[in-house]
Scaffold this active site. Structure first.
Site, PDB file in Angstrom:
ATOM      1  N   ARG A  27       0.924  -1.159   0.228  1.00 44.44           N
ATOM      2  CA  ARG A  27       0.264   0.081  -0.059  1.00 44.44           C
ATOM      3  C   ARG A  27       0.949   1.339  -0.378  1.00 44.44           C
ATOM      4  O   ARG A  27       0.180   2.354  -0.577  1.00 44.44           O
ATOM      5  CB  ARG A  27      -1.068   0.173   1.124  1.00 44.44           C
ATOM      6  N   GLY A  95      -1.443 -11.828  -4.569  1.00 44.93           N
ATOM      7  CA  GLY A  95      -2.751 -11.606  -4.416  1.00 44.93           C
ATOM      8  C   GLY A  95      -2.705 -10.346  -4.062  1.00 44.93           C
ATOM      9  O   GLY A  95      -3.472  -9.410  -4.889  1.00 44.93           O
ATOM     10  N   GLN A 170      -8.754  -7.305   0.463  1.00 46.99           N
ATOM     11  CA  GLN A 170      -8.355  -7.105  -0.683  1.00 46.99           C
ATOM     12  C   GLN A 170      -8.960  -6.188  -1.891  1.00 46.99           C
ATOM     13  O   GLN A 170      -9.025  -5.476  -3.076  1.00 46.99           O
ATOM     14  CB  GLN A 170      -7.689  -8.314  -1.243  1.00 46.99           C
ATOM     15  N   ASP A 320      -4.818 -14.792   7.908  1.00 45.55           N
ATOM     16  CA  ASP A 320      -3.406 -15.607   7.492  1.00 45.55           C
ATOM     17  C   ASP A 320      -2.426 -16.786   8.419  1.00 45.55           C
ATOM     18  O   ASP A 320      -1.307 -17.263   8.003  1.00 45.55           O
ATOM     19  CB  ASP A 320      -2.255 -15.161   6.724  1.00 45.55           C
ATOM     20  N   LYS A 347      -6.191 -19.043  -1.180  1.00 45.93           N
ATOM     21  CA  LYS A 347      -5.035 -18.268  -0.480  1.00 45.93           C
ATOM     22  C   LYS A 347      -3.839 -19.035  -2.108  1.00 45.93           C
ATOM     23  O   LYS A 347      -4.025 -19.701  -2.718  1.00 45.93           O
ATOM     24  CB  LYS A 347      -4.945 -18.761   0.673  1.00 45.93           C
ATOM     25  N   ARG A 351      -4.906 -24.442   1.539  1.00 43.21           N
ATOM     26  CA  ARG A 351      -4.785 -24.398   2.648  1.00 43.21           C
ATOM     27  C   ARG A 351      -5.004 -25.083   3.802  1.00 43.21           C
ATOM     28  O   ARG A 351      -4.457 -25.554   4.716  1.00 43.21           O
ATOM     29  CB  ARG A 351      -4.039 -22.696   3.163  1.00 43.21           C
ATOM     30  N   ARG A 395       3.799 -19.625   3.409  1.00 46.40           N
ATOM     31  CA  ARG A 395       3.296 -19.931   4.809  1.00 46.40           C
ATOM     32  C   ARG A 395       2.387 -21.438   5.438  1.00 46.40           C
ATOM     33  O   ARG A 395       3.225 -21.670   6.072  1.00 46.40           O
ATOM     34  CB  ARG A 395       1.774 -19.224   5.246  1.00 46.40           C
TER      35      ARG A 395
HETATM   36  C1  S3P Z   1      -4.123  -9.282   2.569  1.00 47.77           C
HETATM   37  C2  S3P Z   1      -5.922  -9.375   2.506  1.00 47.77           C
HETATM   38  C3  S3P Z   1      -6.032 -10.776   3.047  1.00 47.77           C
HETATM   39  C4  S3P Z   1      -4.266 -11.873   3.320  1.00 47.77           C
HETATM   40  C5  S3P Z   1      -3.557 -11.717   2.162  1.00 47.77           C
HETATM   41  C6  S3P Z   1      -2.911  -9.955   2.674  1.00 47.77           C
HETATM   42  C7  S3P Z   1      -4.283  -6.968   2.219  1.00 47.77           C
HETATM   43  O1  S3P Z   1      -6.817 -11.521   1.681  1.00 47.77           O
HETATM   44  O2  S3P Z   1      -4.886 -12.994   3.095  1.00 47.77           O
HETATM   45  O3  S3P Z   1      -2.755 -12.055   2.775  1.00 47.77           O
HETATM   46  O4  S3P Z   1      -3.239  -7.166   1.825  1.00 47.77           O
HETATM   47  O5  S3P Z   1      -5.271  -6.957   2.417  1.00 47.77           O
HETATM   48  P1  S3P Z   1      -8.155 -11.853   1.222  1.00 47.77           P
HETATM   49  O6  S3P Z   1      -8.540 -10.091   1.164  1.00 47.77           O
HETATM   50  O7  S3P Z   1      -8.043 -12.566  -0.134  1.00 47.77           O
HETATM   51  O8  S3P Z   1      -8.894 -11.747   2.768  1.00 47.77           O
END
Ligand code: S3P
Length: 443
Positions: A27, A95, A170, A320, A347, A351, A395
């Site tokens: 970010r 992701g 996300q 996570d 993920k 997982r 992880r």
């Molecule tokens: C994250 C949100 C989570 C998390 C990922 C980081 C983020 O994912 O699992 O490691 O930085 O916004 P999701 O939005 O798919 O829950």
């Protein structure tokens, strides 16, 4: 592929500076790119996921440098000022990098092609495409909304009110990042609160973000056409990475370690709460704030853990951390039940299946449900003695290496390379506390 083996270890001791928070690092680079002026970032995670985001931001026109002392500088282009990248943007394993950058690109009248590694190319992107399409963005994606895909930002983006169908920071963040370029108010309604780093850092850069509770959940309202101004960011240590040495220290009798400046955002600390319910001794010292985020030094002492039931509503605040919690549960007394785990299946790997398979290979009895896991704790060291397939999942790799430290017999992971995505220097850092990790020396 570089394999790595964790050998049964004795007490851990010392202080470990865990690398910077991955979520906040992505970010900070993205907001720095949209802001006017120079953003200085200290404590940026220099893992592959974040380095890929830095490369993508450069391709979109930001100037990004790293000083010799590890301080990163981002010269932003201003909202609407990004340029069309002249090649595919490759987000590797991340992701977060890919999905948040889709929101960023949505607000620019440009085309960009997104791809990633084999793990990222099998993960669902339709959850991001749907709300951004409502805002006027066009996508061309592979079957099932998979990468590679092309994003075309419209000339004029429309604001939306969007209710999240899955608890996902996300998705929320991609909509908010797009909303910066839209006129009027963009609203995200989340039935379950998810990590709010985007809301905090947007405010830190001068955007107006209001948060309120409605009957249908938490409303996050961003005022669009925002002017973002560069601001210094001090990134805390990642609580999700701290979780690995922390659980190892809890499980190895006689251990006592300190983890300085760990992010204590209440929407990230579900694991700490759960471990305390299991009987863990975790002390927070020097509580303070850095760039709008709460931070504390964590002191951890080993102790016996009791099984608990972790309710589904806690999942977003520890999403996570289930793999490493499952290792703690395998060593605890009694049966730990984890519920509301559907998101774990999409993920970096599935997982839920990976934990069930790996724990069984280590001699731990488990029951895998559609979105739940029951783990029958061994009340001490589990048998261990297995080789685990990491399946491009950092992880899973680190969780089973902690398992090897705390088991009767060594545990290996076939490919420790993915650990570099989030915790570069993991082997050396854990070794410095006294953990017996040995391999090809690549992580
Ligand atoms: C994250 C949100 C989570 C998390 C990922 C980081 C983020 O994912 O699992 O490691 O930085 O916004 P999701 O939005 O798919 O829950």
């Amino acid at each position: 592929m570089a394999s790595l083996t964790a050998h049964p270890s004795e007490a851990l001791s010392g202080t470990l500076q865990v690398p910077g928070d991955k979520s906040i690092s992505h970010r900070a680079l993205m907001l720095g790119t949209l802001a006017v002026g120079r953003t200085s970032i200290s404590g940026l995670l220099e893992g592959e996921d974040v380095l890929n985001t830095a490369a993508a931001m450069r391709a979109l026109g930001a100037e990004i440098t790293r000083d010799v002392d590890g301080l990163w500088q981002v010269w932003g282009r201003g909202v609407g000022g990004l340029r069309e990248p002249d090649d595919v943007l490759d987000f590797g394993n991340s992701g977060t990098g890919a999905r948040l950058a889709m929101g960023l690109v949505a607000g620019q009248a440009i085309n960009a092609v997104f791809t990633g590694d084999a793990s990222l190319r099998r993960r669902p992107m339709a959850r991001i495409m749907r709300p951004l399409e409502q805002m006027g963005v066009r996508f061309v994606a592979r079957e099932g909304g998979r990468l590679p895909l092309t994003v075309s930002g419209p000339q004029a983006l429309m604001p939306v009110t969007y209710r999240l169908p899955v608890a996902s920071a996300q998705v929320k963040s991609a909509i908010l990042l797009a909303g910066i370029a839209a006129p009027g108010k963009t609203t995200v309604v989340e039935p379950e609160p998810t990590r709010d780093h985007s809301e905090r850092i947007l405010r830190h850069f001068g955007a107006a973000v209001e948060v309120g509770d409605g009957e249908d959940g938490r409303h996050v309202i961003l005022t669009g056409e925002a002017e973002l101004t560069a601001a210094p960011v001090n990134i805390p240590a990642d609580p999700s990475s701290a979780a690995f040495p922390l659980v190892a220290a809890l499980l190895l009798p006689g251990s006592e370690i300190t983890l300085p400046a760990v992010g204590m955002n209440p929407l990230r600390t579900g694991l700490f709460r759960t471990l305390r319910e299991m009987g863990a001794e975790l002390e927070e010292e020097n509580a303070r704030r850095e760039a709008g985020e709460p931070v504390a030094d964590l002191r951890v002492r080993a102790g016996r853990l009791q099984a608990v039931t972790v309710p589904a509503e806690r999942a977003p605040s520890m999403i996570d951390e289930y793999p490493i919690l499952a290792v703690a549960a395998a060593c605890a007394e009694g049966t730990t039940r984890l519920e509301g785990l559907a998101e774990l299946r999409v993920k970096e790997s599935d997982r839920l299946a990976a934990m069930a398979r790996g724990l069984q290979a280590c001699g731990v009895e488990v029951e895998e449900g559609r979105d739940s896991l029951a783990i029958h704790g061994c009340g001490g060291r589990p048998p261990g003695g297995a080789t685990i397939e990491a399946d491009l999942d950092h992880r899973i790799a680190m969780s089973f290496l902690v398992m090897g430290l705390c088991a009767e017999r060594a545990v290996s992971v076939d490919d420790a390379g993915p650990i570099n995505t989030s915790f570069p220097g993991f082997t050396e850092a854990m070794g410095g506390l006294g953990a017996g990790l040995r391999g090809d020396g690549t992580t």
